[in-house]
Each structure stands twice: as structure tokens, then as C-alpha cells.
Write an enzyme that holds these catalytic residues in place. Sequence first.
Site, PDB file in Angstrom:
ATOM      1  N   LYS A  94       4.051  -3.775   3.172  1.00  0.00           N
ATOM      2  CA  LYS A  94       3.095  -3.499   2.090  1.00  0.00           C
ATOM      3  C   LYS A  94       3.417  -4.262   0.801  1.00  0.00           C
ATOM      4  O   LYS A  94       2.535  -4.589   0.022  1.00  0.00           O
ATOM      5  CB  LYS A  94       3.046  -2.004   1.803  1.00  0.00           C
ATOM      6  CG  LYS A  94       2.574  -1.177   2.989  1.00  0.00           C
ATOM      7  CD  LYS A  94       1.224  -0.555   2.724  1.00  0.00           C
ATOM      8  CE  LYS A  94       0.562  -0.008   3.966  1.00  0.00           C
ATOM      9  NZ  LYS A  94       1.380   0.878   4.790  1.00  0.00           N
ATOM     10  N   GLU A 116      -4.116   3.945  -3.892  1.00  0.00           N
ATOM     11  CA  GLU A 116      -4.152   5.115  -3.028  1.00  0.00           C
ATOM     12  C   GLU A 116      -2.934   5.051  -2.120  1.00  0.00           C
ATOM     13  O   GLU A 116      -2.390   3.982  -1.893  1.00  0.00           O
ATOM     14  CB  GLU A 116      -5.423   5.081  -2.180  1.00  0.00           C
ATOM     15  CG  GLU A 116      -5.342   4.193  -0.926  1.00  0.00           C
ATOM     16  CD  GLU A 116      -5.194   2.691  -1.204  1.00  0.00           C
ATOM     17  OE1 GLU A 116      -5.494   2.267  -2.333  1.00  0.00           O
ATOM     18  OE2 GLU A 116      -4.742   1.954  -0.298  1.00  0.00           O
ATOM     19  N   SER A 389       6.681  -3.508  11.446  1.00  0.00           N
ATOM     20  CA  SER A 389       6.072  -3.439  10.106  1.00  0.00           C
ATOM     21  C   SER A 389       6.901  -2.672   9.093  1.00  0.00           C
ATOM     22  O   SER A 389       6.792  -2.929   7.894  1.00  0.00           O
ATOM     23  CB  SER A 389       4.666  -2.841  10.207  1.00  0.00           C
ATOM     24  OG  SER A 389       4.704  -1.586  10.857  1.00  0.00           O
TER      25      SER A 389
HETATM   26  C1  LIG Z   1       0.898   1.367   6.032  1.00  0.00           C
HETATM   27  C2  LIG Z   1       1.673   0.983   7.215  1.00  0.00           C
HETATM   28  C3  LIG Z   1       1.046   0.548   8.396  1.00  0.00           C
HETATM   29  C4  LIG Z   1      -0.434   0.537   8.574  1.00  0.00           C
HETATM   30  O1  LIG Z   1      -1.144  -0.278   7.728  1.00  0.00           O
HETATM   31  P1  LIG Z   1      -1.784  -1.670   8.195  1.00  0.00           P
HETATM   32  O2  LIG Z   1      -2.655  -2.048   7.084  1.00  0.00           O
HETATM   33  O3  LIG Z   1      -2.535  -1.399   9.465  1.00  0.00           O
HETATM   34  O4  LIG Z   1      -0.665  -2.598   8.419  1.00  0.00           O
HETATM   35  C5  LIG Z   1       1.840   0.119   9.440  1.00  0.00           C
HETATM   36  N1  LIG Z   1       3.183   0.144   9.354  1.00  0.00           N
HETATM   37  C6  LIG Z   1       3.829   0.588   8.251  1.00  0.00           C
HETATM   38  C7  LIG Z   1       5.314   0.591   8.233  1.00  0.00           C
HETATM   39  C8  LIG Z   1       3.097   1.015   7.145  1.00  0.00           C
HETATM   40  O5  LIG Z   1       3.730   1.450   6.059  1.00  0.00           O
END
Ligand SMILES: *Cc1c(COP(=O)(O)O)cnc(C)c1O
Length: 403
Positions: A94, A116, A389
Site C-alpha cells: 500500500k 478510508e 503483498s
Molecule cells: C489491502 C491489502 C490487499 C488488498 O488490496 P488490493 O488493492 O487488492 O491489493 C492485499 N494484501 C494486503 C497485504 C493488503 O494490505
Amino acid sequence: MSSILQSATTAPGRFGPYGGRYVPETLMVPLFELERAYEEAKSDPKFQAQLQDLLKNFAGRPTPLQFASRLTEKLGGLRIYLKREDLLHTGAHKINNAIGQGLLAKKMGKPRIVAETGAGQHGVASATVAAHLGLDCVVYMGTEDMARQALNVSRMRMLGAQVVGVDSGSRTLKDAINEAMRDWVTNVRSTHYLLGSVLGAHPYPTMVRDFQSVIGREAREQILAAEKRLPTHLFACVGGGSNAIGLFHQFLRDAEVKMIGIEAGGRGGQLGEHAARLAAHQGFTGARPGVLQGTYTYVLQNEDGQIAATHSISAGLDYPAIGPEHAWLADQHRAEYSAVSDQAALDAARLLSRTEGIIPALESAHAIAGLIERIPKMSKADLVILNLSGRGDKDMDTYSRLL
Ligand SMILES: *Cc1c(COP(=O)(O)O)cnc(C)c1O
């Protein structure tokens, strides 16, 4: 292939029929202003230098592309690489987007940002960037999510952000987005809305994708250096879809690279039990094209068009709509989407922890579970990049309760 790329670029903000700008008149002016500032920033060497500097020295880019040797062995031998976005400052991808938009807010002369947040990851990234750049920051968060993610609420407050609880609707992410938009409409002169995924009205889905595309640009170079060939498969979890499109985008022209987005299958296919918008082929019901929060895309809704309740064990994947570019990639069969259950994600999180020494975020665990479920259909010669992610610290309560 080229037809996808052409239609995605000839109509600004449209991905085939999806995307667009469905907002009240009062938001048209700030959206145009944002679009203009973003277009300028793309070719502004000073902006680009600041962006690169912050990504490198503040966030910690480039992130490693790690060969997962024990996971590879455990899953039968096809080679698996992890793109380690979990190693970034604040623990998830993010921050890539928050840095880009924070710099844009400064460029537009706006001293205040609103954001948000669901699980709190985007709120923490926004509060972090706001503090670093000297901006005021207000984060809207459903009261249900505030209770579930108390640690992230404390983090945001420590960073100087004001966290405003939202008590309407299901008291989760969708309601927080509504409140953030309301604040933005009221304070457009002073305020930038720092949206956290590839959602919302144009230019957000394109702009957020561009800020996240650094993931795929690095991964492409790194895999070519390590393996002297392109991957055969990319895997990423899909909430709004920003980490997935961030990885996929740089490979769109490589027709031989398969892209697989993994959604939240929750507790099952019935409407209300999942957050799978593009997995009707697996029996996940309720998704049809519609408009939600400024964009035309697949939305989970009941027969009367009311937005449906969703469920996922992972707050970051628990949202009724998907980014419009994913809707288009699915229609074109350029990317595939499938859903995995809460339980499969939990099991995958434990497996990754014990084979690689990495506790993943519950969201990222969905991508791992998606890979595991697909393995029987794959060959040993396949080469996988999986986007990790985020890290799992925020999910430790859930893990210790359920595993
Ligand atoms: C917010 C988040 C997501 C989901 O958001 P995307 O916009 O689909 O990437 C996925 N993995 C993590 C670790 C997150 O914090």
C-alpha cells in the site's frame, strides 16, 4: 492482445465498458484537477526524482524476488518465486501508492488528506506518508474494523492522524469509503482523497495501477536475471486489485504469461458468504456489472441491485466490487480469477510460515492457497511469481485463535 491495450488506452479511464466516472457534479472539478496534476507529474523530472527517492530510501524498494526453495520442494518441484512486498515500510504494498498520491497532494498545494481503511493497512500507509510529508491526515474506518484492528488504530494515532469511526451500514470498508468521499466533497479546496486501491472514479484506477506497477517492473527484471526466461504464471490476491494489477501490468503484452487473481471465497458460494466477484464459474453467486463508488465494474448485489453483504476472514479482500481493469481482463480471458476459502487461506498461511519462515498477511495467504489448488493442473517446468503483498503481524490474533 493489442486490442486490449488499445481500448484500454484510447478512452481515458475506460477498460472496455468498465471504469469511467460516475460521481456527483461537485466531484467532477477535483477529479479533473487530479487527472491534470497526475498527467503533469508523469513527465515532471522533479516529481519523478522525489518519488524514486522515497520509494528507495523511505519505503525500501526494490523489494527482493526470493526463490522459495522449500515451498518449491513441498509443492512438487515447479519453481516458485515470492515478490517480497511484505518487506516494505509499514508491511505491505500500500505504501507504493500512498507515497505517489502524497506527493501529488503536495504538488496540488493541498495540505490535508483523507483516506478510508478496512484492515487499517492503507490507513497506516496514508498516516505514515502524511507525517513524513507534513500533511494533515484524517482516516475513516468502520467501527467494526476498528475493533478488529485495534493495533493499526493505535499506529495511525501515534503517527498524528485523526481516526474517525464510521457507524453506518455494515461499519466496514464500503461505509468508510462513503464517509471519506463525503468529507472530500465538503473540503475539496484543501483536501486530497488518497484512495487505497484501483477503485473509484477515473483517474484513480489508472493512477493507482501506475503507482503499483513498480512491482511488476522490478519482478520482470529480477526473474529475467535469475532464470533467463519469463514466468509462466503470476499469482496475486485481489481485493480492490491494486497489488495484482501492480504485478500483472508489466506482463500484459507477454501472451504466454498466465495471470491468476485470487479472490476471497469466504465460507461458500452463497451471496453474503464470500467476496468473489469474478468466480461465478466456481459457483460464487451474486456478481453483476453495476456502479459502485464512482466506477462501473462487477459488483456483488442482490436481485434488486442492492449492494450485498460480503464475508472474508481477510479484511483487505472483503469488498463488494473489484477494480474495473480486472473486470475487463476477465472478460477478455487475459487474466483468470478464482476464489479460495477462509480455511484454505489459513492452511496456506501456516504452510508458508513453516516452509519459508515468512508469516504472510491473510490476504497474501489467499494467493498461496490459489497456487496450491492449481498445482495439479500445472507442470514441473512452470515458473511462478507470487506476489506476497503483506506481512502477517496484523493477523496474529486471527492466526492464534484459529490455528
Ligand atoms: C489491502 C491489502 C490487499 C488488498 O488490496 P488490493 O488493492 O487488492 O491489493 C492485499 N494484501 C494486503 C497485504 C493488503 O494490505
